[in-house]
Design a protein around this motif. Structure first.
Motif, mmCIF file in Angstrom:
data_model
loop_
_atom_site.group_PDB
_atom_site.id
_atom_site.type_symbol
_atom_site.label_atom_id
_atom_site.label_comp_id
_atom_site.label_asym_id
_atom_site.label_seq_id
_atom_site.Cartn_x
_atom_site.Cartn_y
_atom_site.Cartn_z
ATOM 1 N N UNK A 122 0.364 -1.729 -0.621
ATOM 2 C CA UNK A 122 0.227 0.022 0.271
ATOM 3 C C UNK A 122 0.911 1.131 -0.759
ATOM 4 N N UNK A 123 2.242 1.552 0.658
ATOM 5 C CA UNK A 123 3.105 2.534 0.949
ATOM 6 C C UNK A 123 3.588 2.536 -0.096
ATOM 7 N N UNK A 124 3.616 1.754 -0.672
ATOM 8 C CA UNK A 124 4.466 1.912 -2.429
ATOM 9 C C UNK A 124 4.039 2.233 -3.114
ATOM 10 N N UNK A 125 2.898 2.155 -3.625
ATOM 11 C CA UNK A 125 1.699 2.287 -4.058
ATOM 12 C C UNK A 125 0.999 4.318 -4.051
ATOM 13 N N UNK A 126 1.626 3.952 -2.753
ATOM 14 C CA UNK A 126 1.486 5.236 -2.021
ATOM 15 C C UNK A 126 2.665 6.752 -3.006
ATOM 16 N N UNK A 127 4.385 5.746 -2.430
ATOM 17 C CA UNK A 127 5.175 6.475 -2.729
ATOM 18 C C UNK A 127 4.982 6.380 -4.119
ATOM 19 N N UNK A 128 4.496 5.950 -5.142
ATOM 20 C CA UNK A 128 4.211 5.889 -7.114
ATOM 21 C C UNK A 128 3.926 6.694 -7.067
ATOM 22 N N UNK A 129 2.364 7.005 -6.636
ATOM 23 C CA UNK A 129 1.884 8.177 -7.061
ATOM 24 C C UNK A 129 2.002 9.189 -7.092
ATOM 25 N N UNK A 130 2.361 9.250 -5.417
ATOM 26 C CA UNK A 130 2.581 10.540 -4.843
ATOM 27 C C UNK A 130 4.002 11.123 -5.228
ATOM 28 N N UNK A 131 4.984 10.444 -5.456
ATOM 29 C CA UNK A 131 6.383 11.200 -5.862
ATOM 30 C C UNK A 131 6.922 10.205 -7.232
ATOM 31 N N UNK A 145 16.897 13.509 -0.405
ATOM 32 C CA UNK A 145 16.327 14.608 -0.162
ATOM 33 C C UNK A 145 15.457 14.970 0.459
ATOM 34 N N UNK A 146 15.314 14.634 1.192
ATOM 35 C CA UNK A 146 14.290 14.403 2.666
ATOM 36 C C UNK A 146 12.507 14.604 2.077
ATOM 37 N N UNK A 147 12.521 13.333 0.542
ATOM 38 C CA UNK A 147 11.074 14.237 0.589
ATOM 39 C C UNK A 147 10.098 13.301 0.540
ATOM 40 N N UNK A 148 10.350 12.261 1.098
ATOM 41 C CA UNK A 148 9.714 11.464 2.183
ATOM 42 C C UNK A 148 8.781 11.685 3.621
ATOM 43 N N UNK A 149 9.189 12.759 3.951
ATOM 44 C CA UNK A 149 9.352 12.795 5.819
ATOM 45 C C UNK A 149 7.751 13.640 5.097
ATOM 46 N N UNK A 150 7.650 14.042 4.649
ATOM 47 C CA UNK A 150 6.850 15.579 3.770
ATOM 48 C C UNK A 150 5.978 14.937 3.630
ATOM 49 N N UNK A 151 5.550 13.583 3.322
ATOM 50 C CA UNK A 151 4.112 12.887 2.964
ATOM 51 C C UNK A 151 3.060 13.034 4.400
ATOM 52 N N UNK A 152 2.322 12.355 3.518
ATOM 53 C CA UNK A 152 1.101 12.217 4.255
ATOM 54 C C UNK A 152 1.143 11.299 4.882
ATOM 55 N N UNK A 153 1.752 10.900 6.237
ATOM 56 C CA UNK A 153 1.126 9.853 6.642
ATOM 57 C C UNK A 153 2.724 8.956 6.748
ATOM 58 N N UNK A 154 3.908 9.463 6.748
ATOM 59 C CA UNK A 154 5.274 9.336 6.459
ATOM 60 C C UNK A 154 5.975 9.764 7.993
ATOM 61 N N UNK A 155 6.869 10.894 7.820
ATOM 62 C CA UNK A 155 6.921 11.075 8.831
ATOM 63 C C UNK A 155 9.178 11.363 8.459
#
Ligand code: DGT
Ligand code: CA
Ligand code: ZN
Length: 649
Positions: A122-131, A145-155
């Motif tokens: 599920x989270x892989x799909x999210x990363x694929x869709x969002x980034x 690049x600290x992009x993941x921590x900005x995503x909703x539900x990640x941190x």
């Protein structure tokens, strides 16, 4: 699953129905569920596949029988649709179109990402869709690049977990521990050995040479040429073959997964500290869903010894052997040992027709004027020179061990009592068992207070006198695994240490020792070994294979000093910690220890009954380090051991 291998639907068994095993069906259902999740399918649908997978994997009865008696859809979680897809696969050997499509259309990069611990579909799909992340390399860059921590539900925290997970996965994919390699290698060897017309089979490569870690498995199979094709087909349809990388001529390259094991893959009891160093629960999960590459060579019987010798290696040893052959006007390769004057411009198998004959590897060595050299020694580290002088060591074997000294009980962090451990030791036909629980400073391992240690000694005395009275040739030696403290001090007062038969001194504050420099660590270890009560040094460098490097220490200086003490008549031994996670002392230093006159103890560091059997791995390492029976203290009888331990200076 995971671990970087693209997923493929398994090939149907050549022999006919049932075309797929229960394990294969269960695995495919699980994978379909995961692929559906990666593609964002509705949760009810994905769940039905996971449930179906679990039901099939827990079946007691044969899957083929259940299908034939029409009872498949009576099983919990197997509806009509799923049931008919399974039936078609098992009875007709055909996968349904939807599944084929799903396997083919999902990008490999996304499947590779599933190998990262704690990162689900599920989270892989999210990363694929969002980034737009579609593989591990892109994910790593995004983390940096600290992009993941900005995503909703990640941190921040989950970003760090992903970074750690990628590290663990990379380490895991690079090489595997010897014990794991041998588990897979022997399972495959047994399966292939049972195929009709297979006459010879051996594990080759680094696994046969007992390296502490191995890159891939190599197996050599000997059979008459007319059977090669059917044997090759049978190999490709064995259980446990997750993928075929190539199959042509005499070479078959496959990827194995844990379905090769008849019973569930089980790592047994892992010491807490060790587990933490290799990645904790995530490591266990990765191992349970791991894969390993294997190269299989299928050759004729007259070629078998040459192919086996070649693929056993090492490369360095082979180069020396090939030169020896050339010096005698011969060409040595994986096909044979061929007189140069007969080769002309023929190559490979064509030239091998003129090969000299060898019934076994022994004959090859003989033709090159050498005694047989066992695989463990084939590293070009002096075995050719010593062989020429007929001066090769007679290596120790597991059968020569009469007991072992570094073992724990429930009193500290073991899983078995003193009684259970002694019973198990007697079942192994051992004549003694050394008990060395953890010392008081090691709170997390439930280290023994002085009172507990004394009380344990009283119980041991009682047992020993009972065995003596009943003429049972068995005794327990009472020791302790003393933590090495600040400045190399031991963990009890001398009056307490005085009551013990022996002391294993080991470092456990690894973090602290890893933060210091070589000189400081070496100084403290000097103090520890020079302590009158230290009998042997435990896991000398603290390394965990695939987990962490040891602390910095001048091990040569330590061993040299121990050698001097032995010369002065003071007994100081060093352990080969036989846990396959440690194998510390390293085999590369064993020969040096022997040269300095330092006795070796093969110590299982057992935390339960089954741990005692780890002495097998310690023996592999001792052999690889050129050690003979007389170099190993746990080949001596109780009386000799007592005498040695009493030489405290
Ligand atoms: P590994 O798999 O990295 O743990 O180590 P090995 O020793 O199993 O090496 P591997 O799998 O690459 O090859 C198996 C054996 O085949 C190797 O020990 C010696 C032999 N071999 C492979 N390549 C060469 C080569 O280029 N020259 C020679 N002389 N022998 C080779
Ligand atoms: Ca190999
Ligand atoms: Zn221990």
């Amino acid at each position: 699953m995971g671990s970087g291998t693209p997923w493929k639907l398994p090939k149907a068994r050549a022999k006919g129905s049932p075309y797929f095993s229960r394990n294969q069906i269960s695995k495919v259902l699980h994978q379909v569920g995961v692929l559906l999740e990666l593609n964002g399918a509705n949760p009810f649908r994905t769940r039905s596949y996971f449930n179906g997978s679990r039901t099939i994997s827990n079946l007691n009865d044969d899957l083929g029988d259940i299908i034939n008696t029409g009872k498949l859809t009576e099983l919990k979680g197997i509806g009509k649709g799923l049931g008919s897809s399974i039936r078609r696969a098992v009875l007709d050997g055909e996968w349904v179109e939807d599944w084929i499509e799903l396997f083919e259309s999902t990008p490999n990069g996304l499947i590779e990402m599933l190998g990262i611990p704690n990162l689900g579909p599920k989270r892989i799909k999210l990363l694929n869709e969002k980034l737009g992340i579609s593989n591990i390399a892109e994910l790593q860059i995004s983390c940096e690049k600290h992009e993941i921590e900005e995503l909703d539900g990640f941190g921040k925290k989950s970003q760090q977990k992903i970074i750690d997970g990628i590290q663990l996965l990379k380490r895991f994919n690079a090489r595997r521990r010897l014990d794991i390699g041998l588990l897979y290698g022997n399972a495959l060897k047994n399966l292939i050995g049972n195929i009709d017309h297979v006459e010879k089979i051996e594990l080759a490569g680094s696994a046969r040479r007992r390296k502490e870690s191995i890159g891939d498995l190599d197996l050599v199979v000997g059979a008459e040429i007319k059977f090669h094709e059917t044997i090759s087909n049978s190999i490709l349809s064995l259980p446990g073959i997750a993928d075929v990388k190539g199959a042509g001529g005499s070479k078959i390259s496959v990827i194995l997964d844990t379905s090769i094991f008849e019973n569930k893959f089980n790592l047994g009891n892992i010491d807490d500290g060790v587990l933490e160093a290799i990645g904790g629960d995530e490591y266990e999960k990765m191992e349970a869903s791991g894969t390993i590459d294997a190269q299989i060579r299928l050759v004729s019987l007259n070629m078998f010894p040459f192919t086996l010798a070649y693929f056993t290696g090492s490369k360095e040893h082979n180069i020396r052997m090939r030169q020896r052959a050339l010096d005698r006007g011969l060409k040595l390769n994986e096909f044979g040992l061929i007189p140069l004057d007969k080769i002309e411009n023929k190559v490979g198998i064509e030239a091998a027709k003129y090969s000299l004959e060898a019934k076994s590897e022994k004959d090859i060595y003989k033709m090159l004027d050498l005694p047989y050299i066992v695989p463990e020694l084939r590293e070009d580290l002096g075995e050719i020179e010593e062989g020429e002088k007929n001066n090769l060591p007679e290596l120790v074997t597991s059968n020569s061990l009469l007991g072992a000294f570094h073992n724990h009980t429930t009193l500290s962090d073991g899983e078995a009592t003193l009684e259970q451990m002694s019973d198990a030791a007697r079942k192994l036909n051992w004549k003694y068992l050394g008990i060395s629980d953890h010392s008081q400073s090691l709170k997390i391992a439930n280290g023994l207070s002085p009172q507990e240690l004394i009380a344990q000694g009283d119980i041991i005395k009682k047992y020993n006198s009972e065995w003596k009275q009943s003429n049972t040739n068995f005794r327990v030696f009472h020791g302790v695994e003393s933590d090495i403290l600040e400045n190399g001090k031991l963990d009890y007062k001398n009056e307490i240490l005085e009551t013990l038969d022996y002391v294993v001194a080991s470092v456990h504050a690894i973090r602290k020792w890893k933060n210091r420099d070589e000189a400081e660590n070496t100084e403290d270890l000097f103090n520890a070994i020079e302590n009158k009560y230290t009998t042997m040094l435990g896991h000398p460098t603290g390394r965990i294979i695939q987990g962490r490097e040891g602390y910095e220490v001048d091990m040569h200086a330590i061993i040299r000093r121990m050698g001097e003490l032995n010369q002065e008549g003071i007994f100081k031994a060093i352990e080969i910690n036989a846990s396959p996670y440690r194998l510390d002392l390293d085999w590369r230093l064993c020969k040096f220890a022997k040269m300095c006159g330092v006795p070796i103890s093969i110590n299982p560091d057992a935390h339960d009954i089954s741990g005692l059997k780890d002495v097998k791995f310690g023996t592999y390492i001792a052999r690889k380090g050129w050690l003979e029976k007389s170099d190993i203290i746990n080949t001596k009888d109780s009386i000799e051991v007592m005498e040695l331990f009493s030489k405290r200076g």
